[in-house]
Design a protein around this motif. Structure first.
Motif, PDB file in Angstrom:
ATOM      1  N   ARG A   1      -6.180 -18.801 103.960  1.00 55.40           N
ATOM      2  CA  ARG A   1      -7.475 -18.231 104.349  1.00 55.40           C
ATOM      3  C   ARG A   1      -8.506 -19.312 104.639  1.00 55.40           C
ATOM      4  O   ARG A   1      -9.359 -19.138 105.519  1.00 55.40           O
ATOM      5  CB  ARG A   1      -7.985 -17.303 103.253  1.00 55.40           C
ATOM      6  CG  ARG A   1      -7.125 -16.061 103.069  1.00 55.40           C
ATOM      7  CD  ARG A   1      -7.906 -14.944 102.439  1.00 55.40           C
ATOM      8  NE  ARG A   1      -8.855 -14.358 103.354  1.00 55.40           N
ATOM      9  CZ  ARG A   1     -10.142 -14.156 103.064  1.00 55.40           C
ATOM     10  NH1 ARG A   1     -10.649 -14.526 101.906  1.00 55.40           N
ATOM     11  NH2 ARG A   1     -10.944 -13.589 103.943  1.00 55.40           N
ATOM     12  N   GLN A   2      -8.471 -20.421 103.932  1.00 53.68           N
ATOM     13  CA  GLN A   2      -9.383 -21.522 104.233  1.00 53.68           C
ATOM     14  C   GLN A   2      -9.224 -21.987 105.665  1.00 53.68           C
ATOM     15  O   GLN A   2     -10.183 -22.447 106.290  1.00 53.68           O
ATOM     16  CB  GLN A   2      -9.118 -22.695 103.290  1.00 53.68           C
ATOM     17  CG  GLN A   2      -9.605 -22.501 101.864  1.00 53.68           C
ATOM     18  CD  GLN A   2      -9.153 -23.643 100.970  1.00 53.68           C
ATOM     19  OE1 GLN A   2      -8.001 -24.084 101.033  1.00 53.68           O
ATOM     20  NE2 GLN A   2     -10.043 -24.133 100.131  1.00 53.68           N
ATOM     21  N   ARG A   3      -8.020 -21.859 106.188  1.00 56.31           N
ATOM     22  CA  ARG A   3      -7.716 -22.350 107.538  1.00 56.31           C
ATOM     23  C   ARG A   3      -7.722 -21.241 108.569  1.00 56.31           C
ATOM     24  O   ARG A   3      -7.089 -21.354 109.621  1.00 56.31           O
ATOM     25  CB  ARG A   3      -6.379 -23.102 107.507  1.00 56.31           C
ATOM     26  CG  ARG A   3      -6.529 -24.448 106.805  1.00 56.31           C
ATOM     27  CD  ARG A   3      -5.265 -24.900 106.122  1.00 56.31           C
ATOM     28  NE  ARG A   3      -5.464 -26.184 105.435  1.00 56.31           N
ATOM     29  CZ  ARG A   3      -6.011 -26.310 104.216  1.00 56.31           C
ATOM     30  NH1 ARG A   3      -6.404 -25.218 103.553  1.00 56.31           N
ATOM     31  NH2 ARG A   3      -6.161 -27.490 103.659  1.00 56.31           N
ATOM     32  N   GLY A   4      -8.455 -20.178 108.282  1.00 49.79           N
ATOM     33  CA  GLY A   4      -8.758 -19.178 109.300  1.00 49.79           C
ATOM     34  C   GLY A   4      -7.657 -18.204 109.626  1.00 49.79           C
ATOM     35  O   GLY A   4      -7.638 -17.644 110.728  1.00 49.79           O
ATOM     36  N   MET A   5      -6.747 -17.968 108.700  1.00 53.93           N
ATOM     37  CA  MET A   5      -5.666 -17.015 108.948  1.00 53.93           C
ATOM     38  C   MET A   5      -5.602 -15.984 107.835  1.00 53.93           C
ATOM     39  O   MET A   5      -6.152 -16.168 106.745  1.00 53.93           O
ATOM     40  CB  MET A   5      -4.336 -17.766 109.076  1.00 53.93           C
ATOM     41  CG  MET A   5      -4.277 -18.658 110.304  1.00 53.93           C
ATOM     42  SD  MET A   5      -2.785 -19.692 110.391  1.00 53.93           S
ATOM     43  CE  MET A   5      -3.138 -20.914 109.121  1.00 53.93           C
ATOM     44  N   ASP A   6      -4.936 -14.886 108.099  1.00 60.11           N
ATOM     45  CA  ASP A   6      -4.774 -13.817 107.121  1.00 60.11           C
ATOM     46  C   ASP A   6      -3.472 -13.998 106.353  1.00 60.11           C
ATOM     47  O   ASP A   6      -2.510 -14.598 106.855  1.00 60.11           O
ATOM     48  CB  ASP A   6      -4.744 -12.446 107.810  1.00 60.11           C
ATOM     49  CG  ASP A   6      -6.062 -12.112 108.486  1.00 60.11           C
ATOM     50  OD1 ASP A   6      -7.053 -12.839 108.248  1.00 60.11           O
ATOM     51  OD2 ASP A   6      -6.105 -11.133 109.252  1.00 60.11           O
ATOM     52  N   VAL A   7      -3.451 -13.443 105.161  1.00 59.00           N
ATOM     53  CA  VAL A   7      -2.238 -13.454 104.344  1.00 59.00           C
ATOM     54  C   VAL A   7      -1.380 -12.255 104.714  1.00 59.00           C
ATOM     55  O   VAL A   7      -1.855 -11.106 104.724  1.00 59.00           O
ATOM     56  CB  VAL A   7      -2.586 -13.407 102.847  1.00 59.00           C
ATOM     57  CG1 VAL A   7      -1.322 -13.267 102.002  1.00 59.00           C
ATOM     58  CG2 VAL A   7      -3.366 -14.656 102.444  1.00 59.00           C
ATOM     59  N   VAL A   8      -0.124 -12.509 105.044  1.00 59.59           N
ATOM     60  CA  VAL A   8       0.869 -11.461 105.264  1.00 59.59           C
ATOM     61  C   VAL A   8       1.865 -11.597 104.114  1.00 59.59           C
ATOM     62  O   VAL A   8       2.672 -12.525 104.089  1.00 59.59           O
ATOM     63  CB  VAL A   8       1.571 -11.622 106.627  1.00 59.59           C
ATOM     64  CG1 VAL A   8       2.518 -10.452 106.875  1.00 59.59           C
ATOM     65  CG2 VAL A   8       0.546 -11.749 107.754  1.00 59.59           C
ATOM     66  N   LEU A   9       1.781 -10.698 103.167  1.00 61.01           N
ATOM     67  CA  LEU A   9       2.524 -10.842 101.915  1.00 61.01           C
ATOM     68  C   LEU A   9       3.645  -9.804 101.830  1.00 61.01           C
ATOM     69  O   LEU A   9       3.397  -8.600 101.912  1.00 61.01           O
ATOM     70  CB  LEU A   9       1.583 -10.677 100.725  1.00 61.01           C
ATOM     71  CG  LEU A   9       2.208 -10.761  99.331  1.00 61.01           C
ATOM     72  CD1 LEU A   9       2.850 -12.127  99.096  1.00 61.01           C
ATOM     73  CD2 LEU A   9       1.160 -10.466  98.260  1.00 61.01           C
ATOM     74  N   THR A  10       4.873 -10.292 101.685  1.00 62.13           N
ATOM     75  CA  THR A  10       6.006  -9.424 101.393  1.00 62.13           C
ATOM     76  C   THR A  10       6.270  -9.464  99.896  1.00 62.13           C
ATOM     77  O   THR A  10       6.373 -10.544  99.312  1.00 62.13           O
ATOM     78  CB  THR A  10       7.264  -9.889 102.155  1.00 62.13           C
ATOM     79  OG1 THR A  10       7.088  -9.626 103.548  1.00 62.13           O
ATOM     80  CG2 THR A  10       8.504  -9.145 101.678  1.00 62.13           C
ATOM     81  N   LEU A  11       6.364  -8.291  99.278  1.00 60.92           N
ATOM     82  CA  LEU A  11       6.714  -8.178  97.863  1.00 60.92           C
ATOM     83  C   LEU A  11       7.897  -7.233  97.725  1.00 60.92           C
ATOM     84  O   LEU A  11       7.816  -6.065  98.123  1.00 60.92           O
ATOM     85  CB  LEU A  11       5.542  -7.614  97.050  1.00 60.92           C
ATOM     86  CG  LEU A  11       4.490  -8.582  96.506  1.00 60.92           C
ATOM     87  CD1 LEU A  11       3.452  -7.804  95.701  1.00 60.92           C
ATOM     88  CD2 LEU A  11       5.116  -9.670  95.651  1.00 60.92           C
ATOM     89  N   THR A  12       9.016  -7.739  97.208  1.00 66.08           N
ATOM     90  CA  THR A  12      10.050  -6.819  96.751  1.00 66.08           C
ATOM     91  C   THR A  12       9.695  -6.492  95.306  1.00 66.08           C
ATOM     92  O   THR A  12       9.438  -7.384  94.493  1.00 66.08           O
ATOM     93  CB  THR A  12      11.450  -7.439  96.850  1.00 66.08           C
ATOM     94  OG1 THR A  12      11.503  -8.642  96.087  1.00 66.08           O
ATOM     95  CG2 THR A  12      11.797  -7.744  98.295  1.00 66.08           C
ATOM     96  N   MET A  13       9.677  -5.204  94.995  1.00 65.65           N
ATOM     97  CA  MET A  13       9.157  -4.754  93.711  1.00 65.65           C
ATOM     98  C   MET A  13      10.125  -3.788  93.051  1.00 65.65           C
ATOM     99  O   MET A  13      10.802  -2.994  93.721  1.00 65.65           O
ATOM    100  CB  MET A  13       7.797  -4.058  93.890  1.00 65.65           C
ATOM    101  CG  MET A  13       6.750  -4.904  94.570  1.00 65.65           C
ATOM    102  SD  MET A  13       5.210  -4.002  94.898  1.00 65.65           S
ATOM    103  CE  MET A  13       4.529  -3.886  93.253  1.00 65.65           C
ATOM    104  N   ASP A  14      10.148  -3.847  91.756  1.00 64.55           N
ATOM    105  CA  ASP A  14      10.905  -2.883  90.969  1.00 64.55           C
ATOM    106  C   ASP A  14      10.358  -1.483  91.255  1.00 64.55           C
ATOM    107  O   ASP A  14       9.196  -1.194  90.980  1.00 64.55           O
ATOM    108  CB  ASP A  14      10.744  -3.226  89.489  1.00 64.55           C
ATOM    109  CG  ASP A  14      11.555  -2.311  88.580  1.00 64.55           C
ATOM    110  OD1 ASP A  14      12.117  -1.307  89.069  1.00 64.55           O
ATOM    111  OD2 ASP A  14      11.618  -2.611  87.370  1.00 64.55           O
ATOM    112  N   PRO A  15      11.168  -0.580  91.834  1.00 67.49           N
ATOM    113  CA  PRO A  15      10.656   0.751  92.188  1.00 67.49           C
ATOM    114  C   PRO A  15      10.367   1.631  90.977  1.00 67.49           C
ATOM    115  O   PRO A  15       9.866   2.752  91.145  1.00 67.49           O
ATOM    116  CB  PRO A  15      11.776   1.334  93.057  1.00 67.49           C
ATOM    117  CG  PRO A  15      13.010   0.601  92.650  1.00 67.49           C
ATOM    118  CD  PRO A  15      12.565  -0.773  92.272  1.00 67.49           C
ATOM    119  N   GLU A  16      10.649   1.134  89.776  1.00 70.75           N
ATOM    120  CA  GLU A  16      10.314   1.884  88.567  1.00 70.75           C
ATOM    121  C   GLU A  16       8.964   1.486  87.984  1.00 70.75           C
ATOM    122  O   GLU A  16       8.556   1.991  86.940  1.00 70.75           O
ATOM    123  CB  GLU A  16      11.418   1.697  87.521  1.00 70.75           C
ATOM    124  CG  GLU A  16      12.762   2.274  87.967  1.00 70.75           C
ATOM    125  CD  GLU A  16      13.834   2.128  86.900  1.00 70.75           C
ATOM    126  OE1 GLU A  16      13.524   1.583  85.817  1.00 70.75           O
ATOM    127  OE2 GLU A  16      14.980   2.547  87.155  1.00 70.75           O
TER     128      GLU A  16
END
Length: 504
Positions: free
Chosen positions: A103-118
């Protein structure tokens, strides 16, 4: 020089860049900027979150070490690096230190999270609070969910995964409205005329903010366990036009079955050099991007090139096997860089005020007065300044100086004819000559330098000074404001300071 106000707006098709996954380590944004000379809309990070599991928060391949590795998904949880927020609350650890840098360098975060579905609603609220200060976050949860390879697929039915995604959407929309949810699910099946599992995931498609699919032009999915050869079956290679048509048909089918029209992205796209070799890999991506540019429908909002540096052959660079800090440039990098700089794949910068004469370092009167309040929303919606300056011929020196304490402390991005430069807080001088090294000036001309001010620490902060991780709704989640006290001092010289001898 004349100073005007400008708006940063979205491209015809946005480009995001994958940076780190189970196949490679994160590469710092300054290195990437020096290589590509241009920012992306966003940088994609891939993490995993299974806080109920034995061995958490260790990386799966470390705490569940296998004598004979059998693939990134053959562990209790995915072999991405662990997400250290949520219950742990380590917001200065991964991935947050990288999110701030992005973000300091002018871009957005695109975050992938694999998550425990429970995971329960209370767990998801903690994650939502983690993400509040990061402006627009594009969050992809449990991607490729109609497949069978990820660990979450082995813990839940497809219907349970669809319901879990809707739950995550509900929580994010309530507690972190700056987060936009990406559903990466099944794509169009020509034989049936439907999406894969479209009935099961219909409500999830409706709940998502962004539709997505992952589609490779070629892929060696047996990596790193085996080597792709003609004798094994752990790879595939597709017709690029077929891939393009399939992705477009997915978008059209989603509009039909949901009655909605949302942005469509491809969250992972590339060809695998393990299968085609490096030259054909580059040719495949060039053909896909050229066809996308020529399509008058402009149906694709953006795609993520997977990835910058890869331990295999899915990167613009491959990792030096002797030293993971070193990348080996592939032919794809030059091809992709050329496409990246095309107007179709570049954010638009629109002038919204008539220029006023200004002197560098002055408090200008007129419509543009200093200090100037600048707004950073995201990489497709921000306010900046444009300064015109004359260039007589090819310069010998072109530099920006930040003389005052206020300017010295500023966090700024500069755009010069499509090239981007970053100034970190505390940096006294930015050298612009790298642009002129590759873009020679043959005749006198007027040039434009654009200035933007992303968050200095990578975070948005509530205007009342309260804790951003607990504060409620407000404009602060989506917008960061900064007052630019004055223009930097521009130094352009056309002759060397001194010469010892002239060499032909």
């Amino acid at each position: 020089m004349a100073v005007s106000k400008v708006l940063l707006q979205k491209a015809g098709c946005a480009l995001d860049l994958g940076d780190g996954s189970e196949r490679g380590l994160y590469v710092n944004q300054d290195y990437i900027l020096q290589k590509l000379r241009k920012i992306h809309r966003g940088i994609s990070l891939m993490y995993t979150y299974y806080p109920n599991d034995k061995g958490w928060p260790g990386r799966a391949s470390v705490v569940h070490k296998q004598d004979t590795p059998s693939g990134a998904w053959n562990y209790p949880y995915e072999d991405y690096f662990p997400y250290r927020g949520g219950r742990e609350g380590l917001r200065d650890d991964e991935p947050f230190k990288f999110m701030k840098e992005i973000r300091q360098r002018g871009m957005d975060v695109v975050l992938t999270l694999t998550m425990d579905p429970e995971l329960k609603r209370e767990d998801l609220i903690q994650v939502a609070k983690d993400l509040r200060p990061y402006g627009r976050v594009l969050l992809r949860v449990n991607h490729e969910c109609t497949g069978s390879w990820f660990c979450f697929n082995k813990r839940a039915s497809y219907q349970q995964l669809a319901d879990f995604f809707v739950l995550v959407c509900d929580v994010m929309h309530e507690y972190a409205p700056n987060v936009k949810m990406i559903l990466c699910a099944g794509m169009y099946q020509k034989e049936s005329g439907k999406l894969e599992m479209e009935d099961i995931f219909l409500e999830a498609h409706k709940a998502a903010d962004i539709w997505s699919g992952d589609q490779y032009l070629s892929l060696h999915w047996g990596w790193p366990v085996d080597v792709a050869t003609k004798e094994n079956a752990n790879y595939a290679c597709y017709d690029v036009d077929d891939v393009y048509d399939k992705a477009k048909a997915t978008y059209l089918r989603l509009k039909e079955i949901t009655g909605q029209d949302k942005p469509m992205v491809l969250s992972e796209l590339n060809g695998d050099g393990d299968v085609t070799g490096a030259y054909e890999q580059a040719n495949m991506m060039r053909h896909f991007m050229e066809r996308l540019e020529a399509d008058e429908d402009e149906w694709l909002s953006g795609f993520t090139l997977y990835q910058f540096r890869d331990d295999g052959r899915l990167g613009l660079e491959i990792t030096d096997p002797n030293n993971s800090d070193v990348g080996i440039e592939q032919p794809l990098l030059g091809v992709y860089k050329k496409q990246l700089h095309k107007p179709f794949f570049s954010q638009k910068i629109v002038n919204v005020s008539e220029g006023e004469t200004a002197k560098a370092g002055s408090g200008t009167s007129g419509s543009v007065k200093f200090p100037v309040k600048m707004r950073w929303g995201n990489s497709e919606d921000s306010e900046g300044l444009e300064m015109d300056f004359d260039v007589e011929k090819d310069p010998c020196f072109a530099e920006l100086y930040f003389d005052s304490p206020e300017l010295l402390a500023a966090n700024l991005m500069f755009e010069l004819n499509g090239w981007w430069f970053y100034k970190a807080p505390g940096t006294k001088c930015i050298d612009l000559m790298s642009y002129f090294f590759e873009n020679k000036i043959a005749a006198p001309q007027k040039m434009k330098l654009r200035i933007f001010a992303p968050p200095a620490d990578g975070l948005n902060h509530p205007f009342d000074g309260s804790d951003p991780f607990t504060a409620g709704d407000g404009d602060w989640m989506n917008n960061y404001y900064y007052e630019l006290p004055e223009l930097p001092r521009l130094r352009i010289e056309y002759e060397p300071v001194a010469l010892s001898k002239h060499y032909d």
